[in-house]
Design a protein around this motif. Structure first.
Motif, mmCIF file in Angstrom:
data_model
loop_
_atom_site.group_PDB
_atom_site.id
_atom_site.type_symbol
_atom_site.label_atom_id
_atom_site.label_comp_id
_atom_site.label_asym_id
_atom_site.label_seq_id
_atom_site.Cartn_x
_atom_site.Cartn_y
_atom_site.Cartn_z
ATOM 1 N N GLY A 1 -7.052 9.232 4.808
ATOM 2 C CA GLY A 1 -6.533 9.165 6.180
ATOM 3 C C GLY A 1 -7.492 8.547 7.172
ATOM 4 O O GLY A 1 -7.340 8.723 8.388
ATOM 5 N N SER A 2 -8.488 7.808 6.708
ATOM 6 C CA SER A 2 -9.478 7.208 7.600
ATOM 7 C C SER A 2 -8.840 6.146 8.485
ATOM 8 O O SER A 2 -7.999 5.362 8.023
ATOM 9 N N PRO A 3 -9.220 6.101 9.770
ATOM 10 C CA PRO A 3 -8.723 5.035 10.652
ATOM 11 C C PRO A 3 -9.221 3.659 10.241
ATOM 12 O O PRO A 3 -8.750 2.650 10.761
ATOM 13 N N LEU A 4 -10.156 3.617 9.290
ATOM 14 C CA LEU A 4 -10.680 2.324 8.822
ATOM 15 C C LEU A 4 -9.870 1.749 7.665
ATOM 16 O O LEU A 4 -10.086 0.601 7.280
ATOM 17 N N ASN A 5 -8.949 2.529 7.114
ATOM 18 C CA ASN A 5 -8.123 2.022 6.020
ATOM 19 C C ASN A 5 -7.303 0.819 6.470
ATOM 20 O O ASN A 5 -6.523 0.894 7.412
ATOM 21 N N GLY A 6 -7.512 -0.325 5.805
ATOM 22 C CA GLY A 6 -6.736 -1.519 6.114
ATOM 23 C C GLY A 6 -7.034 -2.141 7.460
ATOM 24 O O GLY A 6 -6.275 -2.994 7.936
ATOM 25 N N ILE A 7 -8.145 -1.758 8.077
ATOM 26 C CA ILE A 7 -8.460 -2.253 9.428
ATOM 27 C C ILE A 7 -8.724 -3.759 9.387
ATOM 28 O O ILE A 7 -9.505 -4.229 8.559
ATOM 29 N N PRO A 8 -8.077 -4.538 10.250
ATOM 30 C CA PRO A 8 -8.376 -5.973 10.289
ATOM 31 C C PRO A 8 -9.676 -6.235 11.061
ATOM 32 O O PRO A 8 -9.940 -5.617 12.095
#
Length: 418
Positions: free
Chosen positions: A228-235
């Protein structure tokens, strides 16, 4: 001649006519690395009559024209003049291997050592015959880097010398611990992106941009997709044409990377490329990037917000409290970056961008540990690595307080310092 750079803001430019040797009489120009404060006046030197050879490491040779092309774009030179100078520089310049001895005129020999400052950075050791059977040995440090920097090999151990001409940029201070900076970067990014905003990171095109890409790649590679990290898939957008060009050059010079980076590449994990890394090349793409919704990370130049595409992003996004600005380098007095650092934490703080007042509602962060320069402790350790003391040391490339601080420490250890 060793280096021929543009002075930093506020410093005066000494005319070539005031120098003891005319440009036309210089046989060799050695370039320790490709930062503009070390190469920026090479075109001026050629215009003033220099026709000698330009000697540097192979990576510096590869970086030389792109860096000077960008710098000359801010001058009053026409496109034809820029092309003429680029052709002349390319013809006159030669790349050399590290840790090999080469012969110049009159029996002078030189050897380049890795300086660890940016890719291609070097120190230069000269052996000069005196006619008495005992040659003089002179060493120019160039800019020395820190141990453990991403992509870069640590500085080589220098050979003994009679005279050491040494930089002193951080001669009076020590950096914060660098070993935990990836963890600190991840912590800041997780917090900053948790509300769906954007993170703006001002970064210089050469060195800092590539370090950031490397460390963001390390962070993203270690994330569990299910946490659930906010960095998952972050552009991650690199909005800097020069930064992208330099990154491509870095990628083509993997033989000069450190062992860790080379090992990652062999394992199929390119250390300065990943799936969610996007290039913003054209001005049209830049205009689109300004309106990209968060969460996203924007890396753009310049590092002190004194120009470049970061200005448009800050003008567009500073007023949004969901956004964050992350500084990873020194912000000089008088720059927009310094103003944002100073006034951002204040209630109703603002900065002027393109003459307009822009309120700073975005959160402002300063992350230490990203200096490309060796600190006092590392400078002293580098000198002590020679094994025997130089006949004398002359300190350059540092403010007076930095020089004095390093001078005291070296003298306390028995070195002769001028």
């Amino acid at each position: 001649m060793i280096d021929c750079g543009l002075p930093m803001a506020g410093d005066s430019i000494a005319p070539f006519t005031d120098r003891p040797v005319a440009p036309a009489d210089i046989d060799y120009l050695f370039l320790t690395h490709a930062h503009i404060d070390h190469i920026g006046r090479v075109p001026d030197l050629i215009d003033a009559g220099f026709e000698g050879e330009i000697l540097c490491s192979h990576p510096t040779k590869a970086l030389l024209i792109p860096m000077l092309h960008d710098a000359m774009g801010f001058s009053k030179r026409s496109k034809d003049e820029v092309k003429r100078l680029e052709a002349a520089i390319d013809e006159l310049s030669w790349g050399f291997e590290y840790q090999q001895s080469f012969r110049l005129n009159k029996g002078v020999r030189f050897k380049l050592g890795r300086a660890g400052h940016i890719l291609g950075s070097s120190f230069v050791h000269f052996t000069i015959p005196n006619g008495d059977g005992k040659p003089s040995k002179v060493l120019f440090s160039g800019d020395l880097g820190c141990k453990g920097s991403p992509i870069l090999c640590d500085p080589d151990t220098p050979d003994p010398c009679d005279l050491l001409v040494m930089e002193s940029t951080y001669g009076n201070r020590n950096h914060e611990d660098r070993t935990e900076r990836v963890e600190r970067l991840e912590k800041v990014l997780r917090k900053a992106l948790s509300d769906g905003g954007k993170v703006f990171i001002p970064a210089f095109s050469l060195g800092r941009t590539q370090e950031l890409i490397y460390e963001i790649d390390r962070i993203l590679s270690n994330i569990n997709p299910g946490d659930g990290s906010p960095l998952n898939g972050i552009p991650v957008f690199v909005d800097s044409p020069l930064g992208l060009e330099i990154t491509n050059i870095y990628a083509s010079l993997s033989e000069f990377w450190d062992r860790e980076s080379q090992a990652l590449l062999k394992e199929g994990d390119h250390p300065i490329d990943f799936k969610t890394l996007f290039s913003v090349r054209s001005y049209r793409d830049h205009q689109k990037a300004l309106t990209v919704p968060g969460p996203a990370i924007i890396i753009a130049g310049s590092g002190m917000c004194s120009g470049g595409r970061i200005i448009d992003h800050l003008e567009e996004g500073l007023g949004d409290e969901k956004n964050d600005v992350l500084f990873v380098g020194y912000q000089a007095r008088g720059t927009l970056g310094r103003d944002i650092l100073t006034y951002g934490p204040r209630k109703n703080g603002y900065a002027r961008i393109n003459g307009e007042k822009v309120f700073i509602n975005a959160e402002v962060h300063k992350l230490a540990g990203y200096s490309a320069h060796a600190d006092q402790k590392e400078l002293v350790e580098w000198v002590e690595g020679m094994g025997e003391k130089p006949g004398k040391i002359r300190l350059v490339h540092g403010e007076s307080d930095a020089q004095e601080g390093l001078k005291r420490v070296l003298e306390d250890r028995g070195y002769r310092v001028e």
